[in-house]
Design an enzyme around this catalytic site. Structure first.
Site, PDB file in Angstrom:
ATOM      1  N   ARG A  51       0.863  -1.202   0.000  1.00  0.00           N
ATOM      2  CA  ARG A  51       0.000   0.000   0.000  1.00  0.00           C
ATOM      3  C   ARG A  51       0.889   1.239   0.000  1.00  0.00           C
ATOM      4  O   ARG A  51       0.630   2.210  -0.696  1.00  0.00           O
ATOM      5  CB  ARG A  51      -0.964   0.013   1.204  1.00  0.00           C
ATOM      6  N   TYR A 103     -16.794  16.140 -15.803  1.00  0.00           N
ATOM      7  CA  TYR A 103     -17.076  14.707 -15.733  1.00  0.00           C
ATOM      8  C   TYR A 103     -18.129  14.440 -14.647  1.00  0.00           C
ATOM      9  O   TYR A 103     -18.006  14.935 -13.513  1.00  0.00           O
ATOM     10  CB  TYR A 103     -15.769  13.974 -15.415  1.00  0.00           C
ATOM     11  N   ASP A 175      -7.683  18.551 -14.452  1.00  0.00           N
ATOM     12  CA  ASP A 175      -7.977  17.193 -14.916  1.00  0.00           C
ATOM     13  C   ASP A 175      -7.539  17.126 -16.380  1.00  0.00           C
ATOM     14  O   ASP A 175      -8.167  17.725 -17.252  1.00  0.00           O
ATOM     15  CB  ASP A 175      -9.482  16.929 -14.754  1.00  0.00           C
ATOM     16  N   LYS A 200      -8.233   6.087 -19.313  1.00  0.00           N
ATOM     17  CA  LYS A 200      -8.593   6.580 -20.639  1.00  0.00           C
ATOM     18  C   LYS A 200      -7.373   6.560 -21.563  1.00  0.00           C
ATOM     19  O   LYS A 200      -6.857   5.499 -21.854  1.00  0.00           O
ATOM     20  CB  LYS A 200      -9.229   7.970 -20.505  1.00  0.00           C
TER      21      LYS A 200
HETATM   22  C1  LIG Z   1     -13.222   8.857 -16.446  1.00  0.00           C
HETATM   23  C2  LIG Z   1     -12.929  10.227 -15.966  1.00  0.00           C
HETATM   24  C3  LIG Z   1     -12.719  10.487 -14.604  1.00  0.00           C
HETATM   25  C4  LIG Z   1     -12.844   9.419 -13.543  1.00  0.00           C
HETATM   26  O1  LIG Z   1     -11.861   8.450 -13.668  1.00  0.00           O
HETATM   27  P1  LIG Z   1     -12.074   6.876 -13.295  1.00  0.00           P
HETATM   28  O2  LIG Z   1     -10.788   6.275 -13.684  1.00  0.00           O
HETATM   29  O3  LIG Z   1     -13.250   6.401 -14.065  1.00  0.00           O
HETATM   30  O4  LIG Z   1     -12.346   6.858 -11.824  1.00  0.00           O
HETATM   31  C5  LIG Z   1     -12.394  11.782 -14.234  1.00  0.00           C
HETATM   32  N1  LIG Z   1     -12.301  12.783 -15.157  1.00  0.00           N
HETATM   33  C6  LIG Z   1     -12.515  12.561 -16.466  1.00  0.00           C
HETATM   34  C7  LIG Z   1     -12.395  13.694 -17.430  1.00  0.00           C
HETATM   35  C8  LIG Z   1     -12.839  11.287 -16.912  1.00  0.00           C
HETATM   36  O5  LIG Z   1     -13.061  11.086 -18.217  1.00  0.00           O
END
Ligand SMILES: *Cc1c(COP(=O)(O)O)cnc(C)c1O
Length: 384
Positions: A51, A103, A175, A200
């Site tokens: 962890r 998101y 983000d 992604k």
């Molecule tokens: C998918 C996504 C998230 C969340 O991420 P996870 O890996 O699904 O928890 C946050 N911000 C954006 C822009 C996303 O596309």
């Protein structure tokens, strides 16, 4: 050559990576272990419990720091776990100013979890610096930016936001999931924290769920590392390996995502059955100049509205798609289509959704790296 001087397309492959000391493995081994032998209490080789740290995760964290131009990377079990860690830097009564078009899961964790702990959120259209300025007060501790926004593809000028809070004790987090460091480097533009859903584009193959943070400066890194270890939402060694492997082709994939995205955006715009196309590469996109300045290219995310399409007609269009898979998520090699109103953004109340343009007929595309002619033919037959 110092690692920080490498070009981006070299950093994706070599950044932060050391040859494996045990057997010289070229790919980082998947250290599938929870614990590590000690010769005497505290006598270990830097790892004591997975962890706290795991060598495969360390390799990923170093790669993330390298490609984002930061000093420290932290990998989490999901993008939302990474966001959760950032929010835990705050105290009750602190205020956050966030992009209003973001998101759905980020909106949900802000409103449904952290509001309960006394954190106050303001959601504003950040294309206007005045809208942000209006909400800044002595309690403001964090600005949360998503650019391009999801799903409306607005562009927020990160440098301008950073200038607004230059001398203030306010963190700026970006983000960077949609753009990736191939297209934009928020830390260079003045951000303090870069966040990713590595699920992604960084992972790129729709085969794992991972999140990441990258920061400059040891003090902030230490605070986040404390939270990562104390809350425990880390990603496992196999997932770390998969994202590392994904990052090695990020620049090649992104180049094709951008090329295909451009061709599809133009096809949709010229199609008489399409009402509206949202893609920052169009010269008449309201924030095109900022996009051109801040991003290297315009990415593979496109949203559009078919002409005169009801909720049900829109559902039929996405059901007719054959190469585009109807699915949540984005950023993989395969093309995906989504219907934000019923899928990714269903957790946002309808009145809120409509205010920012997420109409019932909006379709969001994550353009993959297949042959673009097949993708266009698929859209053409589905739109009808
Ligand atoms: C998918 C996504 C998230 C969340 O991420 P996870 O890996 O699904 O928890 C946050 N911000 C954006 C822009 C996303 O596309």
């Amino acid at each position: 050559m110092a690692a920080k001087d490498l070009k981006f397309n070299t950093k994706t492959i070599h950044g932060g990576q050391q040859p494996d000391e045990a057997y010289g493995a070229v790919m980082p081994p998947i250290y599938q272990t929870s614990t590590y032998a000690q010769t005497t209490p505290g006598g270990h080789k830097g790892y004591e419990y997975s962890r706290s740290a795991n060598p495969t995760r360390t390799a990923l964290e170093n790669s993330l720091a390298s490609i984002e131009g930061g000093e420290f990377g932290l990998a989490f079990g999901s993008g939302l776990a990474a966001i959760d860690a950032v929010m835990k830097l705050l105290q009750p009564g602190d205020e956050v100013i966030s992009t209003n078009d973001l998101y759905g899961g980020s909106y949900r964790i802000f409103k449904k979890i952290f509001e309960n702990f006394g954190i106050v959120f303001h959601f504003v259209g950040m294309q206007s610096a005045d809208a942000i300025q209006d909400k800044i007060n002595s309690k403001t501790k964090l600005i949360w930016v998503e650019t391009p926004t999801n799903p409306m593809m607005n562009i927020i000028d990160v440098k301008a936001v950073a200038m607004l809070i230059k001398d203030k004790d306010i963190l700026l987090a970006v983000d960077n999931t949609f753009a990736t460091p191939y297209l934009q480097l928020p830390l260079e533009l003045g951000a303090d924290i870069v966040m990713h859903s590595a699920t992604k584009y960084l992972g790129g193959h729709s085969d794992t769920v991972v999140g990441a943070l990258v920061v400059k400066g040891k003090e902030l890194a230490d605070r986040l590392y404390f939270i990562q270890n104390a809350s425990g939402a880390v990603c496992g060694p196999m997932d770390s390996f998969l994202v590392l492997r994904g990052i090695k082709t990020l620049h090649v994939r992104m180049q094709r995502h951008c090329e295909n995205g451009r061709a599809i955006a133009k096809f949709l715009k010229s199609n008489p059955k399409v009402e509206e196309v949202y893609w920052p590469g169009f010269e008449d996109h309201p924030n095109h100049d900022v996009a051109k300045e801040q991003m290297k290219d315009f990415g593979g995310m496109i949203s559009f509205v078919p002409k005169g399409s009801s909720y049900n007609d829109t559902i039929k269009i996405v059901e007719r798609l054959q190469i585009f898979t109807l699915a949540e998520s984005l950023g993989g090699v395969e093309s995906l289509a989504g219907h934000p109103a019923s899928m990714t953004h269903a957790s946002i109340p309808k009145e809120e959704r409509l205010k920012i343009g997420i109409v019932d007929s909006l379709i969001r595309l994550s353009v993959g790296i297949e042959d673009v002619n097949d993708l266009i033919a698929d859209l053409e037959q589905a739109i009808g």
